[in-house]
Design an enzyme around this catalytic site. Structure first.
Site, short mmCIF file in Angstrom:
data_model
loop_
_atom_site.label_atom_id
_atom_site.label_comp_id
_atom_site.label_asym_id
_atom_site.label_seq_id
_atom_site.Cartn_x
_atom_site.Cartn_y
_atom_site.Cartn_z
N ASP A 32 -13.33 67.61 -69.35
CA ASP A 32 -12.37 66.73 -70.03
C ASP A 32 -11.29 66.32 -69.03
O ASP A 32 -10.78 67.17 -68.29
CB ASP A 32 -11.77 67.49 -71.23
CG ASP A 32 -11.04 66.57 -72.19
OD1 ASP A 32 -10.15 65.83 -71.74
OD2 ASP A 32 -11.34 66.60 -73.39
N ASN A 88 -14.05 67.32 -83.64
CA ASN A 88 -13.23 66.50 -84.53
C ASN A 88 -14.03 65.32 -85.09
O ASN A 88 -14.77 64.68 -84.36
CB ASN A 88 -12.02 65.96 -83.76
CG ASN A 88 -11.16 67.07 -83.17
OD1 ASN A 88 -10.97 68.10 -83.79
ND2 ASN A 88 -10.66 66.86 -81.96
N GLN A 95 -9.91 62.87 -84.10
CA GLN A 95 -10.92 62.28 -83.19
C GLN A 95 -10.36 61.01 -82.55
O GLN A 95 -9.85 60.14 -83.25
CB GLN A 95 -12.20 61.94 -83.97
CG GLN A 95 -13.33 61.46 -83.07
CD GLN A 95 -14.63 61.18 -83.82
OE1 GLN A 95 -14.65 61.15 -85.05
NE2 GLN A 95 -15.70 60.98 -83.08
N HIS A 101 -18.90 64.38 -79.87
CA HIS A 101 -18.77 65.35 -78.78
C HIS A 101 -18.23 66.65 -79.34
O HIS A 101 -17.56 66.66 -80.37
CB HIS A 101 -17.86 64.82 -77.68
CG HIS A 101 -16.51 64.41 -78.18
ND1 HIS A 101 -16.30 63.21 -78.80
CD2 HIS A 101 -15.31 65.04 -78.17
CE1 HIS A 101 -15.02 63.12 -79.15
NE2 HIS A 101 -14.40 64.22 -78.79
N HIS A 103 -15.97 70.01 -78.12
CA HIS A 103 -15.12 70.56 -77.07
C HIS A 103 -15.50 72.00 -76.79
O HIS A 103 -15.66 72.80 -77.72
CB HIS A 103 -13.65 70.56 -77.50
CG HIS A 103 -13.08 69.20 -77.74
ND1 HIS A 103 -12.22 68.60 -76.86
CD2 HIS A 103 -13.23 68.33 -78.77
CE1 HIS A 103 -11.86 67.40 -77.34
NE2 HIS A 103 -12.46 67.22 -78.50
P1 5GP Z 1 -11.36 63.91 -79.48
O1 5GP Z 1 -9.87 63.81 -79.66
O2 5GP Z 1 -12.04 62.59 -79.81
O3 5GP Z 1 -11.98 65.07 -80.17
O4 5GP Z 1 -11.56 64.20 -77.94
C1 5GP Z 1 -11.65 63.21 -76.97
C2 5GP Z 1 -11.48 63.88 -75.62
O5 5GP Z 1 -11.98 63.02 -74.62
C3 5GP Z 1 -10.03 64.17 -75.25
O6 5GP Z 1 -9.87 65.56 -75.04
C4 5GP Z 1 -9.79 63.36 -73.97
O7 5GP Z 1 -9.01 64.04 -73.02
C5 5GP Z 1 -11.21 63.14 -73.47
N1 5GP Z 1 -11.39 61.91 -72.73
C6 5GP Z 1 -10.95 60.67 -73.08
N2 5GP Z 1 -11.32 59.77 -72.15
C7 5GP Z 1 -12.02 60.44 -71.21
C8 5GP Z 1 -12.67 60.04 -69.99
O8 5GP Z 1 -12.67 58.88 -69.57
N3 5GP Z 1 -13.29 61.04 -69.28
C9 5GP Z 1 -13.31 62.33 -69.70
N4 5GP Z 1 -13.94 63.22 -68.94
N5 5GP Z 1 -12.71 62.74 -70.84
C10 5GP Z 1 -12.07 61.81 -71.57
#
Ligand code: 5GP
Ligand code: ZN
Length: 136
Positions: A32, A88, A95, A101, A103
């Site tokens: 991440d 999420n 999310q 995805h 974590h």
């Molecule tokens: P969510 O909030 O949707 O469960 O998690 C999305 C995650 O994706 C966040 O922890 C954020 O830091 C990560 N993320 C967003 N954009 C990118 C990216 O371009 N590359 C990587 N490796 N992680 C990303």
């Protein structure tokens, strides 16, 4: 099944760089970019599904199996003290990227309150009403 505007689809297509920890025909695990802790990673299917509601059951099983293997491996390599698996679904649930995805968050003693909720105090009647809403 790539979605043009999806950042994870772009990562999977190699259009955006990522630090890949694992990859096979159908899944990818990357670090991440905004890690909660050292080693915070994300498992994703290469096909685009918005969330866990959309993810086919077979893929859900694959993700859990992969998460277990990776969690054991990362715990060994990073010497972390615990582990959170977080997933999420929907804006209300936090999310921010609408490509399914999970974590993988290694936890270290005294690394802070990363995942914390305020415990409610429902009475027994309220719990009974909720139970009926869900089960009837
Ligand atoms: P969510 O909030 O949707 O469960 O998690 C999305 C995650 O994706 C966040 O922890 C954020 O830091 C990560 N993320 C967003 N954009 C990118 C990216 O371009 N590359 C990587 N490796 N992680 C990303
Ligand atoms: Zn996508």
């Amino acid at each position: 099944m790539k979605q043009e505007q999806c950042i994870f689809c772009k990562i999977i297509a190699g259009e955006i760089p990522s630090h890949t920890l694992y990859e096979d025909e159908n899944y990818k695990i990357i670090l991440d970019v905004g890690p909660a802790t050292k080693g915070h990673a994300l498992i994703m299917p290469k096909s685009h599904y918005a969330d866990f509601y959309e993810l086919p059951e077979e893929a859900a099983a694959d993700v859990i199996k992969l998460a277990k293997k990776m969690m054991i491996h990362m715990t060994d390599k990073l010497k972390c003290d615990g582990f959170n698996l977080v997933q999420n679904n929907g804006e209300a649930a936090g999310q921010t990227v609408n490509h399914f995805h999970m974590h993988l968050i290694p936890r270290y003693k005294n690394d802070g309150e990363i995942l914390k909720y305020i415990a409610g105090e429902p009475d027994r009647e309220e719990l009974e009403r909720i139970k009926r809403t869900i089960t009837e």
